[in-house]
Design an enzyme around this catalytic site. Structure first.
Site, mmCIF file in Angstrom:
data_model
loop_
_atom_site.group_PDB
_atom_site.id
_atom_site.type_symbol
_atom_site.label_atom_id
_atom_site.label_comp_id
_atom_site.label_asym_id
_atom_site.label_seq_id
_atom_site.Cartn_x
_atom_site.Cartn_y
_atom_site.Cartn_z
ATOM 1 N N ASP A 176 -0.324 -8.057 -3.418
ATOM 2 C CA ASP A 176 -0.648 -6.843 -4.172
ATOM 3 C C ASP A 176 -2.165 -6.819 -4.344
ATOM 4 O OD1 ASP A 176 -1.239 -4.939 -6.067
ATOM 5 O OD2 ASP A 176 0.447 -5.421 -7.381
ATOM 6 N N PHE A 213 1.070 -8.328 -12.629
ATOM 7 C CA PHE A 213 1.221 -6.909 -12.980
ATOM 8 C C PHE A 213 1.338 -6.133 -11.673
ATOM 9 C CE2 PHE A 213 -0.139 -2.579 -13.787
ATOM 10 C CZ PHE A 213 0.656 -2.254 -14.874
ATOM 11 N N LYS A 244 -5.956 1.727 -6.346
ATOM 12 C CA LYS A 244 -7.165 1.936 -7.152
ATOM 13 C C LYS A 244 -8.420 2.387 -6.370
ATOM 14 C CE LYS A 244 -5.828 -0.450 -11.331
ATOM 15 N NZ LYS A 244 -4.558 -1.169 -11.214
HETATM 16 C C1 PLP Z 1 -3.116 -1.067 -11.426
HETATM 17 C C2 PLP Z 1 -2.236 -2.003 -10.687
HETATM 18 C C3 PLP Z 1 -0.939 -1.625 -10.272
HETATM 19 C C4 PLP Z 1 -0.309 -0.302 -10.664
HETATM 20 O O1 PLP Z 1 -0.980 0.779 -10.134
HETATM 21 P P1 PLP Z 1 -0.593 2.264 -10.642
HETATM 22 O O2 PLP Z 1 -1.448 3.151 -9.798
HETATM 23 O O3 PLP Z 1 -0.909 2.313 -12.094
HETATM 24 O O4 PLP Z 1 0.855 2.432 -10.384
HETATM 25 C C5 PLP Z 1 -0.226 -2.509 -9.504
HETATM 26 N N1 PLP Z 1 -0.723 -3.714 -9.163
HETATM 27 C C6 PLP Z 1 -1.946 -4.109 -9.545
HETATM 28 C C7 PLP Z 1 -2.450 -5.444 -9.111
HETATM 29 C C8 PLP Z 1 -2.744 -3.284 -10.318
HETATM 30 O O5 PLP Z 1 -3.943 -3.685 -10.720
#
Ligand code: PLP
Length: 401
Positions: A214, A129, A243
């Protein structure tokens, strides 16, 4: 009355008006213990005095100036982040998806200025994701996020995160980078094997590829290290963070080595809001706390404590809890009900959790959570499990008690 907000969220029927530490107070006055932290965002809990003071002070001075001018607080935050990591440079943005877009653009541009404009393809992994922009839904590869939104953005090839030989075979003449979450969050706190991550690093070195981690969810102390890459020792070329880094203020960063960022010269990328003085002040305040002596070591310690208590819960409630996994305070509870039903049962006991994929419920409390609060949270989870056992007619430990 009908909501005037686009109905894309399945919201629980509760609204919060106040928070302190790991606790949220609903508009009804009821208090909830929050092991969701707004999806791993409120890393220092609610109303943290240092964050509140920093934000209100900065709010009275200056919110926004644009990237047409010098940004001293941003320079300071970037310096602290590169000093604490493998990186040489930082690009500030506003969300996880935007940081990931920057990472992918950076990797493509690096290949292009290196004489390989054809190497624009990125290998990603099943269960990934990376956010909800058009490119990031293509990177994540999940049909439910892609369908109906027009042609899938080209340049992403997805493979399972299990077999290095398969990854090697998937690297083609057009591949320029590999992108992975060291622990997949949304798809169920799936810890990627450290040797697999080290294998990706080796492969990238051999084949001239950029390695992108990521760490939008795993970063900023969440996994008991400042960043999760430290757990495997596989060091990326580019890393995205969001986050937890703003403690609830929307901000993100894409960190990179000078070489990886080589293609991003004046005018090639940018953002209006990214790195504004409010965000940078708050980001620095979060680092003041997270980088303080012993803070992250404590996260690792209480994380191990929590997983131990949860393993006991699993033994006690085998009809509901199937598995406990994760690192630090990024914990997944694989359950035998639906994660939504489990979260609802926990919420009935005033404990907030976050459903994820693979039948997993995420426990990602604020990093400041105490052992007492963890014990209390597990007690509430146990009560929720007892309710679920009754609902599914499973034999319950409570019957004998
Ligand atoms: C939450 C998340 C995203 C997306 O972040 P947004 O601030 O919602 O765009 C991307 N990568 C990972 C691993 C995430 O947990």
């Amino acid at each position: 009355m009908q909501s005037a907000i686009v109905p894309i969220y399945a919201r629980a029927d509760v609204a919060f008006e106040r928070g302190d530490g790991c606790w949220l107070t609903a508009t009804t006055g009821e208090r909830y213990l929050d092991f969701g932290a707004g999806i791993a965002v409120a890393s220092l809990g609610y109303s943290h005095p240092h964050l509140v003071e920093t934000l209100t002070k900065q709010a009275a001075k200056l919110w926004h100036t644009s990237n047409l001018f010098q940004m001293p607080e941003g320079e300071r935050l970037a310096r602290r982040l590169v000093d604490a990591t493998f990186a040489d440079l930082a690009f500030f943005a506003n969300s996880g998806a935007e940081a990931n877009e920057a990472a992918v653009k950076m990797a493509r541009k690096r290949q292009s200025v290196g004489g390989h404009p054809e190497k624009y393809r990125i290998l990603t992994f099943t269960g990934a994701f990376h956010g909800r922009t058009l490119a990031m839904i293509a990177a994540g590869g999940q049909a439910k996020y892609i369908e109906g939104f027009g042609p899938k953005v080209d340049g992403f090839d997805q493979i399972p995160a299990s077999n290095l030989a398969a990854v090697e075979a998937a690297v083609g003449p057009g591949t320029g980078a590999i992108m992975i979450e060291p622990i997949q969050g949304e798809s169920g706190v799936r810890v990627i094997a450290p040797e697999f991550l080290r294998g990706l690093r080796r492969l990238c070195d051999e084949r001239g590829l950029l390695l992108i981690f990521d760490e939008v969810q795993t970063g900023v102390g969440r996994c008991g290290r400042l960043f999760a890459y430290e757990l495997s020792g596989a060091v990326p070329d580019i890393m995205t963070v969001a986050k937890g880094i703003g403690g609830g203020f929307p901000m993100s960063v894409c960190l990179a080595t000078a070489d990886a960022a080589k293609g991003l010269t004046v005018g090639t990328h940018g953002t209006t809001f990214g790195g504004n003085p409010l965000a940078m002040a708050v980001g620095n305040a979060v680092l003041d706390v997270v980088l303080a002596d012993g803070f992250i070591a404590r996260v690792a310690r209480v994380g191990a404590f929590a997983r131990q208590r949860l393993a006991e819960l699993k033994d006690r409630r085998p009809h509901v809890v199937a598995e406990v996994r994760g690192e630090g305070l990024m914990i997944g509870l694989k359950v035998k009900t639906s994660p939504q039903d489990f979260a609802a049962a926990a919420r009935a006991h005033k404990l907030l959790t976050i459903p994820a994929g693979d039948n997993v419920v995420r426990l990602v409390p604020p990093l400041i959570v105490s052992e007492d609060e963890l014990v209390e949270g597990v007690r509430r989870l146990d009560a929720a499990c007892a309710d679920l056992e009754r609902a599914i007619g499973a034999p319950s430990k409570d019957a004998a008690a």
